[in-house]
Write an enzyme that holds these catalytic residues in place. Structure first.
Site, short mmCIF file in Angstrom:
data_model
loop_
_atom_site.label_atom_id
_atom_site.label_comp_id
_atom_site.label_asym_id
_atom_site.label_seq_id
_atom_site.Cartn_x
_atom_site.Cartn_y
_atom_site.Cartn_z
N GLU A 47 90.46 11.76 77.70
CA GLU A 47 90.30 13.22 77.57
C GLU A 47 91.60 13.97 77.80
O GLU A 47 91.82 15.03 77.20
CB GLU A 47 89.23 13.72 78.55
CG GLU A 47 87.82 13.26 78.22
CD GLU A 47 87.44 11.93 78.84
OE1 GLU A 47 86.27 11.51 78.70
OE2 GLU A 47 88.34 11.28 79.46
N PHE A 109 74.01 12.13 88.21
CA PHE A 109 75.00 11.22 87.61
C PHE A 109 75.96 12.01 86.73
O PHE A 109 75.55 12.78 85.87
CB PHE A 109 74.29 10.15 86.79
CG PHE A 109 75.23 9.20 86.10
CD1 PHE A 109 76.02 8.32 86.83
CD2 PHE A 109 75.33 9.20 84.72
CE1 PHE A 109 76.88 7.44 86.18
CE2 PHE A 109 76.20 8.33 84.07
CZ PHE A 109 76.97 7.44 84.81
N GLN A 110 77.22 11.83 86.97
CA GLN A 110 78.32 12.47 86.24
C GLN A 110 78.26 14.01 86.33
O GLN A 110 78.68 14.73 85.44
CB GLN A 110 78.36 12.02 84.77
CG GLN A 110 78.81 10.57 84.63
CD GLN A 110 79.17 10.18 83.21
OE1 GLN A 110 78.69 10.77 82.24
NE2 GLN A 110 80.01 9.17 83.07
N LYS A 159 73.11 20.20 79.32
CA LYS A 159 72.49 19.43 78.24
C LYS A 159 71.22 20.09 77.72
O LYS A 159 70.95 20.07 76.51
CB LYS A 159 72.21 18.01 78.73
CG LYS A 159 71.83 17.04 77.61
CD LYS A 159 71.77 15.61 78.12
CE LYS A 159 71.50 14.63 76.98
NZ LYS A 159 71.51 13.21 77.44
N MET A 465 114.85 11.27 85.94
CA MET A 465 115.18 12.52 86.61
C MET A 465 115.06 12.40 88.13
O MET A 465 115.88 12.95 88.87
CB MET A 465 114.28 13.66 86.11
CG MET A 465 114.73 15.03 86.57
SD MET A 465 116.38 15.48 85.98
CE MET A 465 115.99 16.11 84.35
#
Length: 561
Positions: A47, A109-110, A159, A465
């Site tokens: 993602e 969940f999630q 959802k 760097m």
């Protein structure tokens, strides 16, 4: 029609053609609807790669980039990219799924409080809880993301909202009483700015990322007045980098001419920049001779935030610059330009010839081979600064990097997004061996899309760097920056993904390698194994000012370095 189909229809009505994303449980209804949608979906492998690709798309096109993710870990993987887009004022809309509303707050969940978590890293966010609010929410999201000071907006869809029956209307009128960006600068403030410029003896025109969409107007203003132009890291390309009036970028790794011009300037006209600390150094010592600072910005919160402003002009850079052009006159700056030309000729960006391959000459070779006609992205680190110094950008929206947040790993997904936004253009990602490994899984996305993206990895075997700072300010105590003993063979890695890979070690073969990479169709990766102890100079030490600038690498005189 259910909510998921309503989401996609509302996106279509906003002109969305491409969505970057990765499916998962709570966003699955929308992915099911996507199966029948004309909108093209780009499946990224992470993602974070998706939101960076959406950012690259937005920066290259000037349109809103769109990314989609599922709840919990999927949505949270967007956070870095949201902050990156916020700091660099990039219009992005993120669509996330969430658990059904009756499970919110139950540690389902999630599940994650995506709206709460992303509130500090977005321009606006909201959870859409009524299916019939979908068209309005999406229309407002695109309006907010793309107007005023652009930025990221996140919409979270439980959802059950995606599955609910949609009975609303797509005829939406946007009315946001609390959000009214100012586009037209105050006429009297513009008059004052022109009066101050007419009296100036040592003026400079500084332009930032906010001037990218105002390139024509800013260029006309510079040419009409004869002002020296100093584009920041984010402003490169808004004024032609090869033009004699361009002094190069300012700041920590900016040109001597640009930094000294600011130091000795009596008047600064700043358009579309926020005076970032990497530009100003120590604020109390920034531009000590500038009795007049004219700051043009669409975001009033930026004006006077860091640098005391004499003449504030709140408005859109394009509109204000056009108004300044109308009243501007040619300035008599012959004495000032004599000094500026001396600094430019005495202290150009340069490197000393060495028997080994150097990053600067690799970048220079590609600039010459392309004639500068490419969209260039980069990761973050030394290679980023080398590109800013040695690839001269003559067109707006052709230099895409992470300026404010300094996000390692953005180079490859930025390039994917840019290539999809402007498919007729060559895209080059100059990357570092450390930065590239943050998002290298997007090689699979690149291969699947078969985009004309050339990846040039400047491999010095270090987190370069950080190593440079440890070298100069921590007595060469190199703590956790060495990569060479565990780096992959990047050419073979590319080939494992089905992308042609090459390795360059001999500087005598540089020109041939550049031609080979550029003439091959589709994606190509070149690993250039450069010197392990390169340094980016000039350099203003952290907390220092222009007069503290280290012009040359102090290690050059050390035998064997």
């Amino acid at each position: 029609m259910n909510g998921a189909k309503a989401i996609l229809k509302a996106l279509e009505m906003q002109g969305v053609e491409i969505i970057f994303g990765h499916p998962g449980g709570t966003i699955m209804p929308t992915y099911d609807a996507l199966y029948d949608s004309p909108i093209r979906h780009v499946l990224v492998r992470h993602e974070q790669g998706g939101i960076h690709a959406a950012t690259g798309y937005a920066r290259a096109s000037g349109r809103v980039g769109v990314v989609m993710a599922t709840s919990g870990p999927g949505a949270l993987n967007l956070v870095t990219g949201l902050q990156d887009a916020l700091m660099d004022s990039t219009p992005v809309v993120a669509i996330t799924g969430n658990v059904p509303q009756h499970l919110i707050g139950t540690d389902a969940f999630q599940e994650a409080d995506v709206v709460g978590i992303t509130q500090p890293v977005t321009k606006h966010n909201m959870q859409v809880r009524n299916v019939n609010d979908i068209p309005r929410a999406i229309a407002e999201a695109f309006y907010i993301a793309s107007t005023g000071r652009p930025g990221p907006v996140l919409l979270d869809f439980p959802k059950d909202v995606q599955l609910a029956e949609f009975t609303g209307s797509f005829d939406v009128k946007i009315d946001l009483p609390g959000y009214k960006p100012t586009y037209k600068g105050h006429p009297r403030q513009i008059e004052r700015a022109l009066e101050a410029l007419s009296r100036a003896e040592r003026p400079v025109l500084m332009i930032g990322g906010g001037a990218q969409h105002a390139s024509a107007e800013v260029t006309e203003l510079a040419l009409k007045t004869g002002l020296p132009v100093i584009p920041t890291l984010m402003g490169l390309g808004a004024f032609p980098g090869t033009h004699p009036q361009c002094l190069g970028m300012p700041g920590m790794h900016g040109s001597v001419a640009a930094n000294r011009a600011i130091q000795y300037a009596d008047t600064i006209l700043a358009i579309g920049l926020r005076f970032d600390d990497r530009v100003t150094g120590k604020i109390s010592r920034f531009a000590p001779n500038a009795h007049t600072v004219i700051h043009v910005d669409i975001d009033p919160a930026e004006i006077g935030k860091l640098v005391k402003t004499s003449i504030p002009v709140v408005g859109d850079a394009k509109w204000v610059a056009a108004e300044l052009v109308k009243g501007a006159k040619r300035l008599n700056l012959s004495k000032w330009w004599a000094q500026l030309e001396e600094w430019k000729s005495k202290y150009p960006f340069a490197w000393k010839p060495k028997p080994y391959l150097q990053s600067q000459e690799v970048i220079q070779a590609f600039w010459e081979a392309t004639g500068g006609r490419a969209i260039v992205t980069s990761g973050v680190g030394q290679h980023q600064m080398f590109v800013a110094q040695f690839f001269k950008f003559d067109r707006p929206r052709t230099w895409i990097n992470s300026g404010g947040l300094g996000t390692m790993g953005v180079g490859l997904p930025f390039a994917i997004g840019a290539a999809l936004a402007r498919p007729d253009e060559l895209v080059i990602d100059f990357d570092g061996d450390g930065s590239f490994q943050m998002t290298l899984q997007e090689l699979a996305t690149l291969k699947k899309l078969n985009l004309n993206v050339k990846i040039v990895i400047l491999n010095n075997g270090f987190l370069g760097m950080v190593r440079q700072w440890q070298d100069l300010f921590h007595a060469r105590r190199y703590s956790e920056v060495y990569l060479a003993d565990s780096n992959p063979d990047f050419a073979k890695l590319a080939e494992a993904y089905g992308i042609p890979g090459f390795t360059l070690t001999d500087k005598a073969q540089l020109q041939e390698a550049a031609r080979e990479v550029l003439t091959q169709p589709g994606p190509v990766l070149l690993e250039a194994r450069v010197h392990h102890e390169e340094g980016v100079f000039p350099m203003i030490p952290s907390g220092g000012a222009a007069e503290d600038m280290i012009i040359e690498n102090p290690r050059e005189a050390v035998a064997g370095d």
